[in-house]
Write an enzyme that holds these catalytic residues in place. Structure first.
Site, PDB file in Angstrom:
ATOM      1  N   ASN A  92       0.632  -1.246  -0.006  1.00  0.00           N
ATOM      2  CA  ASN A  92      -0.044  -0.205   0.061  1.00  0.00           C
ATOM      3  C   ASN A  92       0.777   1.170  -0.008  1.00  0.00           C
ATOM      4  OD1 ASN A  92      -2.268  -1.938   0.092  1.00  0.00           O
ATOM      5  ND2 ASN A  92      -2.201  -1.463   2.475  1.00  0.00           N
ATOM      6  N   HIS A 109       6.310  -0.774  -2.609  1.00  0.00           N
ATOM      7  CA  HIS A 109       5.555   0.143  -3.858  1.00  0.00           C
ATOM      8  C   HIS A 109       5.491   1.724  -3.588  1.00  0.00           C
ATOM      9  CE1 HIS A 109       3.187  -3.526  -5.327  1.00  0.00           C
ATOM     10  NE2 HIS A 109       4.424  -3.597  -5.389  1.00  0.00           N
ATOM     11  N   CYS A 120      16.990  14.822  -9.717  1.00  0.00           N
ATOM     12  CA  CYS A 120      18.268  14.736  -8.823  1.00  0.00           C
ATOM     13  C   CYS A 120      18.074  13.353  -7.909  1.00  0.00           C
ATOM     14  CB  CYS A 120      18.436  15.836  -8.168  1.00  0.00           C
ATOM     15  SG  CYS A 120      17.144  16.011  -6.783  1.00  0.00           S
ATOM     16  N   LEU A 203     -10.230 -11.359   2.661  1.00  0.00           N
ATOM     17  CA  LEU A 203     -11.804 -11.402   2.341  1.00  0.00           C
ATOM     18  C   LEU A 203     -12.185 -12.696   1.875  1.00  0.00           C
ATOM     19  CD1 LEU A 203     -14.551  -9.732   2.976  1.00  0.00           C
ATOM     20  CD2 LEU A 203     -13.957  -8.550   0.802  1.00  0.00           C
ATOM     21  N   GLU A 204     -11.840 -12.970   0.854  1.00  0.00           N
ATOM     22  CA  GLU A 204     -12.286 -14.164   0.244  1.00  0.00           C
ATOM     23  C   GLU A 204     -10.796 -14.999  -0.387  1.00  0.00           C
ATOM     24  OE1 GLU A 204     -12.868 -11.910  -4.000  1.00  0.00           O
ATOM     25  OE2 GLU A 204     -14.392 -12.371  -2.680  1.00  0.00           O
TER      26      GLU A 204
HETATM   27 ZN    ZN Z   1      15.706  17.727  -7.373  1.00  0.00          ZN
END
Ligand code: ZN
Length: 234
Positions: A92, A109, A120, A203-204
């Site tokens: 998440n 992620h 930069c 959930l499933e």
């Molecule tokens: Zn920068």
């Protein structure tokens, strides 16, 4: 059950869904409204940066109105109370684990509330909108600012650290993930290879449910706190 020394917990969209954040892959989720190729790939960003930035600006604004739920809180409590090591690896991009009080946390992620400068490489906490005119506080250049999230076709973050945790884990728990996105989908196999007990809380049944030794199905806000209580009771 408290004889586990090293617990690795993988979390996904299903955990935050009950906080009111739209999931991405489920029916009615964000990817049924938006084409991910437009808003979550480097190519989409190159084609129309304004559209992509606006998509994440909307997500960031919505984030200001959500709170961690009972499942996030239970995981923070586990980290605080459990005698062994507990690490949460999350897919998440929201900051609800942090808001609940988790500290040992790996955002594979990236993070919605951080900005990355493509010019930069600087990363910084970011609460405001980002536009094509936003300048980077680190290098001063304009036009390189983007959300610090991993797009499709980009390498997830911290994979070496995650692999090290998986190889040391004696308990691997997957919570609220659809189980069809690699590399996270392969974590259960990796953990089992190293002898860990594996549990799915979802959930499933997910697409990879059969790879788990134990599976408990139901809403995250009920199954997660119940499971954590079991762990803490020993
Ligand atoms: Zn920068």
């Amino acid at each position: 059950m408290s004889n586990y020394q090293h617990i690795v917990i993988l979390t996904g969209a299903g955990l935050s869904a009950e906080s009111g954040l739209s999931t991405f892959r489920d029916k009615g989720g964000i990817w049924s409204t938006y084409d991910y190729r437009d808003v979550a790939t480097p190519q989409g960003f190159a084609r129309d940066p304004g559209l992509v930035l606006d998509f994440y600006n909307q997500r960031r604004r919505a984030h200001a109105h959500v709170k961690p739920n009972a499942a996030h809180t239970a995981l923070a409590r586990l980290e605080r109370k459990y005698p062994g090591e507990v690490v949460v690896v999350t897919q998440n991009i929201d900051a609800l684990h942090e808001a609940a009080g988790s500290h040992h946390l790996i955002h594979m992620h990236g993070e919605l509330l951080k900005a990355l400068c493509a010019k930069c490489g600087a990363r910084q906490a970011w609460m405001d909108d980002i536009t094509s005119n936003t300048s980077c506080p680190a290098c001063g250049k304009v036009g390189g600012m983007r959300p610090d999230v991993v797009w499709f076709g980009e390498m997830p973050y911290h994979l070496e650290r995650i692999a090290a945790h998986l190889s040391a884990a004696d308990l691997f728990v997957s919570i609220g993930t659809s189980g069809n996105v690699y590399p996270a989908a392969g974590f259960v196999a990796e953990a089992r290879l190293n002898g860990a007990h594996t549990v799915e809380l979802n959930l499933e049944p997910s697409e990879r449910a059969s790879l788990f030794i134990e599976a408990i199905h139901g809403p995250a806000t009920s199954v997660v706190p119940a499971y954590i209580e079991r762990l803490l009771a020993g």
